[in-house]
Scaffold this motif. Sequence first.
Motif, PDB file in Angstrom:
ATOM      1  N   THR A 246       1.266  -0.714  -0.160  1.00 23.24           N
ATOM      2  CA  THR A 246      -0.023  -0.305   0.052  1.00 23.24           C
ATOM      3  C   THR A 246       0.875   1.344   0.465  1.00 23.24           C
ATOM      4  OG1 THR A 246      -1.394  -1.255   1.662  1.00 23.24           O
ATOM      5  CG2 THR A 246      -2.175   1.217   1.476  1.00 23.24           C
ATOM      6  N   ASN A 247       2.119   1.121   0.760  1.00 28.03           N
ATOM      7  CA  ASN A 247       2.650   2.769   0.842  1.00 28.03           C
ATOM      8  C   ASN A 247       3.773   2.245  -0.455  1.00 28.03           C
ATOM      9  OD1 ASN A 247       5.695   3.530   1.713  1.00 28.03           O
ATOM     10  ND2 ASN A 247       4.178   4.398   2.996  1.00 28.03           N
ATOM     11  N   ILE A 248       3.878   1.594  -1.719  1.00 30.96           N
ATOM     12  CA  ILE A 248       4.403   1.017  -2.336  1.00 30.96           C
ATOM     13  C   ILE A 248       3.755   2.082  -3.478  1.00 30.96           C
ATOM     14  CG2 ILE A 248       5.342   0.481  -4.308  1.00 30.96           C
ATOM     15  CD1 ILE A 248       6.978  -1.406  -2.574  1.00 30.96           C
ATOM     16  N   LEU A 313      -2.237  -5.228  -6.655  1.00 29.10           N
ATOM     17  CA  LEU A 313      -2.527  -4.223  -7.407  1.00 29.10           C
ATOM     18  C   LEU A 313      -2.836  -3.306  -7.640  1.00 29.10           C
ATOM     19  CD1 LEU A 313      -6.241  -5.643  -8.579  1.00 29.10           C
ATOM     20  CD2 LEU A 313      -4.531  -5.486  -9.565  1.00 29.10           C
ATOM     21  N   LEU A 314      -2.261  -2.622  -6.788  1.00 26.55           N
ATOM     22  CA  LEU A 314      -1.249  -1.120  -6.087  1.00 26.55           C
ATOM     23  C   LEU A 314       0.329  -1.368  -5.802  1.00 26.55           C
ATOM     24  CD1 LEU A 314      -2.996  -0.172  -2.382  1.00 26.55           C
ATOM     25  CD2 LEU A 314      -3.978   1.065  -4.930  1.00 26.55           C
ATOM     26  N   SER A 319       3.797   0.933  -8.917  1.00 30.50           N
ATOM     27  CA  SER A 319       4.962   1.026  -9.473  1.00 30.50           C
ATOM     28  C   SER A 319       5.563   1.467 -11.283  1.00 30.50           C
ATOM     29  CB  SER A 319       5.677  -0.694  -9.091  1.00 30.50           C
ATOM     30  OG  SER A 319       5.250  -1.782  -9.928  1.00 30.50           O
ATOM     31  N   GLU A 320       4.462   1.093 -11.709  1.00 30.50           N
ATOM     32  CA  GLU A 320       4.204   1.212 -13.356  1.00 30.50           C
ATOM     33  C   GLU A 320       4.174   2.900 -12.764  1.00 30.50           C
ATOM     34  OE1 GLU A 320       1.720  -1.234 -14.877  1.00 30.50           O
ATOM     35  OE2 GLU A 320       3.207  -2.412 -14.588  1.00 30.50           O
ATOM     36  N   ILE A 321       3.249   3.831 -12.390  1.00 32.37           N
ATOM     37  CA  ILE A 321       3.177   5.083 -12.914  1.00 32.37           C
ATOM     38  C   ILE A 321       4.219   5.703 -12.441  1.00 32.37           C
ATOM     39  CG2 ILE A 321       1.675   7.162 -11.916  1.00 32.37           C
ATOM     40  CD1 ILE A 321      -0.149   5.301 -11.245  1.00 32.37           C
ATOM     41  N   GLN A 322       4.917   5.458 -10.644  1.00 29.70           N
ATOM     42  CA  GLN A 322       6.350   6.550 -11.065  1.00 29.70           C
ATOM     43  C   GLN A 322       7.336   6.566 -12.393  1.00 29.70           C
ATOM     44  OE1 GLN A 322       7.475   4.829  -7.138  1.00 29.70           O
ATOM     45  NE2 GLN A 322       5.939   4.398  -6.234  1.00 29.70           N
ATOM     46  N   GLN A 323       7.419   5.197 -12.501  1.00 28.11           N
ATOM     47  CA  GLN A 323       8.166   5.327 -13.482  1.00 28.11           C
ATOM     48  C   GLN A 323       7.908   5.817 -14.429  1.00 28.11           C
ATOM     49  OE1 GLN A 323       8.868   0.522 -14.991  1.00 28.11           O
ATOM     50  NE2 GLN A 323      10.259   0.174 -13.297  1.00 28.11           N
ATOM     51  N   ARG A 324       6.763   5.716 -15.120  1.00 26.95           N
ATOM     52  CA  ARG A 324       5.973   6.492 -16.095  1.00 26.95           C
ATOM     53  C   ARG A 324       6.469   8.180 -16.291  1.00 26.95           C
ATOM     54  NH1 ARG A 324       0.016   4.535 -17.029  1.00 26.95           N
ATOM     55  NH2 ARG A 324       0.120   6.250 -18.411  1.00 26.95           N
ATOM     56  N   PHE A 325       6.150   8.692 -15.063  1.00 25.87           N
ATOM     57  CA  PHE A 325       6.075  10.464 -15.083  1.00 25.87           C
ATOM     58  C   PHE A 325       7.662  10.158 -14.275  1.00 25.87           C
ATOM     59  CE2 PHE A 325       5.561   9.392  -9.903  1.00 25.87           C
ATOM     60  CZ  PHE A 325       6.211   9.732  -9.192  1.00 25.87           C
ATOM     61  N   THR A 326       8.438   9.537 -14.397  1.00 25.18           N
ATOM     62  CA  THR A 326      10.089  10.298 -14.033  1.00 25.18           C
ATOM     63  C   THR A 326      10.722  10.335 -16.286  1.00 25.18           C
ATOM     64  OG1 THR A 326      10.798   7.657 -13.630  1.00 25.18           O
ATOM     65  CG2 THR A 326      10.085   9.387 -12.067  1.00 25.18           C
ATOM     66  N   THR A 383       9.763  -1.792  -9.632  1.00 27.73           N
ATOM     67  CA  THR A 383       8.774  -2.760 -10.119  1.00 27.73           C
ATOM     68  C   THR A 383       9.015  -4.485 -10.071  1.00 27.73           C
ATOM     69  OG1 THR A 383       9.971  -2.671 -12.057  1.00 27.73           O
ATOM     70  CG2 THR A 383       7.654  -1.697 -12.299  1.00 27.73           C
ATOM     71  N   ILE A 384       9.602  -4.221  -9.180  1.00 29.76           N
ATOM     72  CA  ILE A 384      10.962  -5.383  -8.459  1.00 29.76           C
ATOM     73  C   ILE A 384      11.312  -5.068  -7.349  1.00 29.76           C
ATOM     74  CG2 ILE A 384      13.523  -5.662  -8.106  1.00 29.76           C
ATOM     75  CD1 ILE A 384      14.439  -4.726 -11.273  1.00 29.76           C
ATOM     76  N   TYR A 385      11.353  -4.461  -6.381  1.00 30.66           N
ATOM     77  CA  TYR A 385      11.152  -4.287  -4.827  1.00 30.66           C
ATOM     78  C   TYR A 385      10.056  -4.825  -4.392  1.00 30.66           C
ATOM     79  CZ  TYR A 385      10.202   0.845  -4.508  1.00 30.66           C
ATOM     80  OH  TYR A 385       9.828   2.339  -4.152  1.00 30.66           O
ATOM     81  N   GLY A 386       9.651  -5.238  -2.888  1.00 26.52           N
ATOM     82  CA  GLY A 386       8.686  -5.541  -2.724  1.00 26.52           C
ATOM     83  C   GLY A 386       7.883  -6.405  -3.184  1.00 26.52           C
ATOM     84  N   GLY A 387       8.741  -7.057  -4.249  1.00 27.52           N
ATOM     85  CA  GLY A 387       7.903  -8.178  -4.841  1.00 27.52           C
ATOM     86  C   GLY A 387       7.705  -8.330  -6.197  1.00 27.52           C
TER      87      GLY A 387
END
Length: 402
Positions: A246-248, A313-314, A319-326, A383-387
């Motif tokens: 949830t935090n990720i 799902l979160l 994680s994908e959203i973070q990659q996209r905005f950067t 997209t790797i850490y936290g599983g």
Amino acid sequence: MDLAFTPEELKFRDEIRAWIKASLPAETAAKVHAGQHLTKADYQDWAKILGKKGWLGYGWPKEFGGPGWTAVEKHLFEEECAMAGAPRIVPFGPVMVAPVIQAFGTPEQHKRFLPGIASGEVWWSQGYSEPGAGSDLASLKTRAERKGDKYVINGQKTWTTQGQHGDWMFNLVRTSTEGKPQTGISFIVLDMKTPGVTVRPIKMLEGGHEVNDVFFDNVEVPVENLIGEENKGWTYAKHLLSHERTNIADVNRSKRELERLKKIAQREGVWNDLRFRDQIALLEVDIVALEMLVLRVLSAATSGKNSLDIAGLLKIKGSEIQQRFTELMMLAAGPYSLPFIWDAMAAGWQGDQAASAALRGFPGGEAGNAPLAGSYFNTRKTTIYGGSNEVQRTIVAQTVLG
């Protein structure tokens, strides 16, 4: 789902916003909004400010000293902190290990560990991943052998985020090799100043020191540092992972960074490119959808539903959203997003470079562009850490879709 906030919730948000505005150091907020590197002091000073107010453990129940906020109030607090430019609360203590200690620890462990977490005085680190056990965490090999009233720990943890600052560390360790791999794991906490604990830095691609290897060489830990029962650590780890994922997701940071992306696009002259605007719009739609998922997870506790599957799902979407905005930020700035030397950036030298570039007539030499490529490189890990997301998709397919 009713998306309209009640008058009481709107009043709560206004009060939170006013307090943050009065309490958050302006220089720290400026660094956050510019995407600059934050020091340990930046994180811990804000943690102590929150701790003094009783809000560092903002998700804690009242019985453990938390404010006892509702899911909506916690969400509003997170949103106001993010939009104001507050440093992200380092989650390992208040968000991750504290709920495990509260749920499975003894009353003595509550008194021993929770006050230091709540005040922000004690910095915690996480000891989960190993060189041969990442997403397949059950294959971990770090061993804790009981000898009398102590455990002797030997092994290695890796990718320990901010471990160079750690005072205490919570670890999954193997206490038995019988049965399934998950059944022989225990949850043990230790003082990182204990003899035999060695922290070695792992330098990131952009030059930063964010993660570490941690080695254990005959580290002696008192038996009373075992949380819960021996060989039940996998159960406690799953409890923790629901909080971690949830935090990720970090939806409120994504909302803040979306606004930063729009400003960069306007500044760099790509705002009027309709194809680029399309990408920003698609990102914004996904962030709104992610926020709805977050609210669903936060409300699950009150309905008695298990939120772990949804938390997977979160993790995937966040994680994908973070990659996209950067990535979009870096694309907007083009070659001006290329990082300068890390040490020079930390000293503020990129500002001088930006000024001289502007004087030479190069548009896009703003100091705010300097960290963009580094942020892009750094978020490749999300997209790797936290599983890993590949593993998370398999879990979601099995547990949610059947």
